[in-house]
Design an enzyme around this catalytic site. Sequence first.
Site, PDB file in Angstrom:
ATOM      1  N   GLU A   1       0.828  -1.216   0.000  1.00 32.42           N
ATOM      2  CA  GLU A   1       0.000   0.000   0.000  1.00 32.42           C
ATOM      3  C   GLU A   1       0.859   1.262   0.000  1.00 32.42           C
ATOM      4  OE1 GLU A   1      -2.405   0.644   3.505  1.00 32.42           O
ATOM      5  OE2 GLU A   1      -3.616   2.172   2.526  1.00 32.42           O
TER       6      GLU A   1
ATOM      7  N   LYS B   1      -2.617  -2.209  -2.995  1.00 34.15           N
ATOM      8  CA  LYS B   1      -3.639  -1.326  -2.418  1.00 34.15           C
ATOM      9  C   LYS B   1      -3.242   0.094  -2.764  1.00 34.15           C
ATOM     10  CE  LYS B   1      -6.058  -0.158   1.859  1.00 34.15           C
ATOM     11  NZ  LYS B   1      -6.681  -0.747   3.044  1.00 34.15           N
TER      12      LYS B   1
END
Length: 335
Positions: A177, A219
């Site tokens: 992420e 992500k």
Amino acid sequence: MHNEELHKIAKQLVAENKGILAADESISSANKRLSDVGVEGTEDNRRRYRQLFFWIPKIEEGLSGVILHDETIRQNDENGKPFITILIEKGIIPGIKVDLGAVNLPLFSDEKITEGLDGLRGRLKEYYKMGARFAKWRAVITIGDGIPSDACLDANAYVLAQYSALCQEAGIVPIVEPEVLMDGDHTIERCEKATGAILKRLFAELVKYRVDLEGLILKSNMVIPGKDCATQATPEEIANATLRVFHNSVPESVAGIVFLSGGQSPKDATENLNAICKQAGPWPMTFSYARALQAPSLEIWRGDDGKLQEARDMFLKRLHLSVKARNGEYRSEME
Ligand code: 13P
């Protein structure tokens, strides 16, 4: 060695009609969310906050996975049943946030590097034994005067790749992420440039360190203007910019892409996800929200168990709308 299992878990996480709940706020973020609604940030109140969501009947119909914090993966519901067991029994894959948070990048003011690699191999072994099958690591990229710097992008990409390699060695699917923050008054073009820059470096590092992309989930932030930018963008503009970046920087073999909500209102996060998911890409795409799923429910609950049912209905409503959006079938009249 674990590759087939990793591929299977990664596919399940981005399965049709489902998404991921990020219930992994750090202790300080969870305390802030609680104190914003007048609830004291104690360990037991954080436990009650998690229970509010994990006890909702049928959440598994819209959730493939839930990301837990280290504190939560060790906690039980009020009947003494471990939260992780509750999730596994519902058929939800438990995940674990393994980074230890972002700190100042030394000698680079206003930029961050995420800590947590030291001792990670041992921690992953323990989490695997507890039942976690995927993990999350968040890197923070800030847009501002002359930033992000190459040093910040390189350092975070390297650390994300090392984390991913350690996860796969342990039989755990890594979610990487790199969050480009929406703080500031930057344009959507600057967000597009920064998102493309970190993603290009990240995938080069992942390939260099032999990470199997079919057993990895990205992500990402959506590509959007800063929240103080005078020119905001339509969902279609956001979708076009987001997909353009992915097509230029994300290899097709990546198992899936999930989105954070990043401080967008729940409605904006849903509308924008819908516009993105309407445009087919080679990767399955879905949500992995914390605030956009939980905040309206928390606002109703405010620590009052008399309001539990109403708060749970609100969570199910946001979940249902998010699933509609990940299928590209959301319409604002559904709100
Ligand atoms: P938000 O959806 O609130 O941005 O949180 C998602 C997340 O996991 C951030 O690390």
